[in-house]
Design an enzyme around this catalytic site. Structure first.
Site, short mmCIF file in Angstrom:
data_model
loop_
_atom_site.label_atom_id
_atom_site.label_comp_id
_atom_site.label_asym_id
_atom_site.label_seq_id
_atom_site.Cartn_x
_atom_site.Cartn_y
_atom_site.Cartn_z
N LYS A 121 81.33 8.49 14.53
CA LYS A 121 81.29 8.98 13.75
C LYS A 121 80.82 10.51 13.69
O LYS A 121 80.02 10.77 14.09
CB LYS A 121 80.19 8.84 12.55
CG LYS A 121 80.62 9.43 11.16
CD LYS A 121 79.67 8.82 10.05
CE LYS A 121 79.86 10.47 8.77
NZ LYS A 121 80.02 9.61 7.68
N LYS A 156 76.29 1.69 8.84
CA LYS A 156 76.13 3.24 9.56
C LYS A 156 74.64 3.81 9.89
O LYS A 156 74.11 3.49 9.01
CB LYS A 156 76.77 3.98 7.94
CG LYS A 156 76.44 5.51 8.76
CD LYS A 156 76.23 6.96 7.63
CE LYS A 156 75.91 7.39 6.87
NZ LYS A 156 75.45 8.70 6.38
N ARG A 176 73.43 7.38 -10.96
CA ARG A 176 73.99 7.41 -9.89
C ARG A 176 74.93 6.39 -10.61
O ARG A 176 76.32 6.11 -10.25
CB ARG A 176 73.13 6.90 -8.96
CG ARG A 176 72.27 8.13 -8.82
CD ARG A 176 71.42 8.07 -7.55
NE ARG A 176 70.25 6.51 -8.00
CZ ARG A 176 68.78 7.16 -8.00
NH1 ARG A 176 68.81 8.07 -8.35
NH2 ARG A 176 68.32 5.81 -8.62
N GLU A 197 77.29 6.87 15.26
CA GLU A 197 76.71 8.64 14.47
C GLU A 197 75.83 9.63 14.97
O GLU A 197 74.86 10.01 14.30
CB GLU A 197 76.78 9.12 12.38
CG GLU A 197 77.14 9.97 12.41
CD GLU A 197 76.93 10.40 10.63
OE1 GLU A 197 76.87 8.85 9.29
OE2 GLU A 197 77.37 11.37 9.94
#
Ligand code: 13P
Length: 339
Positions: free
Chosen positions: A219, A136, A46, A177
């Protein structure tokens, strides 16, 4: 709360010609993507993959912010520099995913509620110290014959608003979002009704929690036919219905709308964004992208778990960022894909 700071950060995240790179896949989501390509899902891989993304030369020309996962915000690139440092050098604002995932909504089989409010205030304070200027939180709405239920709309709107208020109290810009999933065979009309209802309730909840709309970025998902539908709406229809919906729900005080890609193909996501930006000569908000899969899928495949492919993969990242940056100005043409 430093409102001027929140406003200037939100504006910088969606400044003209730029969008947001969503590279905040949790370890299990990343594993799903790596598994599909036969790449071992270790922290080292990653790190390698994400180093490839953030060291793409001139990525900041088209990317104003990058959403990181907790592991990456604390991590260093392959050559030992912090991810936050590299992003700042690229003039890309570092952000952080703070929800802890969509879980089953009690008593509502098939529906989801996003968790992560417990201890969030303390986590946000630490993230701010580590250099994150925005956050977020993703709420998920599934379309089915009998849902979303009112319980799902209300619970997710409330959580999004509580999250957004906590962010602003910590001088962090919340990306709000609400994602209506594309999964299913529903019509674009159904998508419109659900998207509008979800957004309306989110803005009501934001107002009731005292969130300042000048310091958020929305979003949303686009208004689009279900991915299994037989007679799916074309690009122009998606653009028209998406803008019609946003016009009916999003106050002009919001500085920017940055769409998620939600499983659309790379070029479809770019074409839709471009068409939305071409509908009217001026819109009340910046309308841009905050794509995950539609920015990364091709580059991840090109990298394939092999460092010797970095340069080729970075070309692909840069190309997708550029195409979407142009689409955010309504200046994209499909011919540019092969130029
Ligand atoms: P996709 O663009 O792949 O939908 O991801 C965006 C995102 O951040 C989902 O929360």
């Amino acid at each position: 709360m430093d409102l001027e700071r929140l406003k200037s950060t939100a504006q910088a995240m969606v400044s003209p010609g730029k969008g947001i790179l969503a590279m905040d896949e949790s370890a299990p989501t990343c594993q799903k993507r790596f598994d599909a390509l036969g790449i071992p899902s270790t922290q080292e891989m990653r790190r390698e993959y994400r180093t490839m993304l953030v060291t793409t030369t001139d990525l900041g020309e088209y990317i104003g912010g990058a959403i990181l996962f907790d592991e990456t915000l604390r991590d260093q690139t392959l050559d030992g520099q912090s991810f936050v440092e590299i992003l700042n050098r690229q003039e890309i604002i570092p952000g952080i995913k703070v929800d802890t995932g969509a879980k089953d909504l009690a008593l509502r089989p098939g529906e989801k509620i996003t968790e992560g409010l417990d201890g969030l205030d303390e986590r946000l304070a630490e993230y701010r110290q580590l250099g994150a200027l925005f956050a977020k939180w993703r709420a998920v709405y599934v379309i089915g014959s009998s849902f979303p239920s009112n319980a799902c709309y209300v619970a997710n709107a409330h959580s999004l608003a509580r999250y957004a208020a906590l962010c602003q109290a910590n001088d962090i810009v919340p990306i709000v979002e609400p994602e209506i999933l594309m999964d299913g065979s529903h019509s674009i009309e159904k998508s419109f009704i659900v998207t509008q209802q979800a957004q309306q309730l989110v803005f009501e909840a934001l107002a009731s929690q005292g969130v300042n709309l000048e310091g958020i970025v929305l979003k949303p998902s686009m208004v689009i036919s279900g991915s299994d539908g037989s007679n799916r709406a074309g690009v122009d229809e998606v653009a028209i219905q998406t803008l019609r919906c946003l016009r009916s729900t999003v106050p002009p005080a919001v500085p920017g709308i940055a769409f998620l890609s939600g499983g659309q193909s790379d070029e479809e996501a770019t074409a839709h964004l471009n068409a939305i930006n071409n509908l009217e000569s001026s819109l009340p908000w910046a309308v841009t992208f905050s794509y995950g899969r539609a920015l990364q899928a091709a580059a991840m495949k090109m990298w394939g778990g092999d460092k010797s492919n970095f340069e080729a993969a970075q070309k692909v990242v840069y190309q997708r960022a550029r195409m979407n940056g142009l689409a955010s100005l309504g200046q994209y043409q499909p011919e540019m894909e092969t130029a």
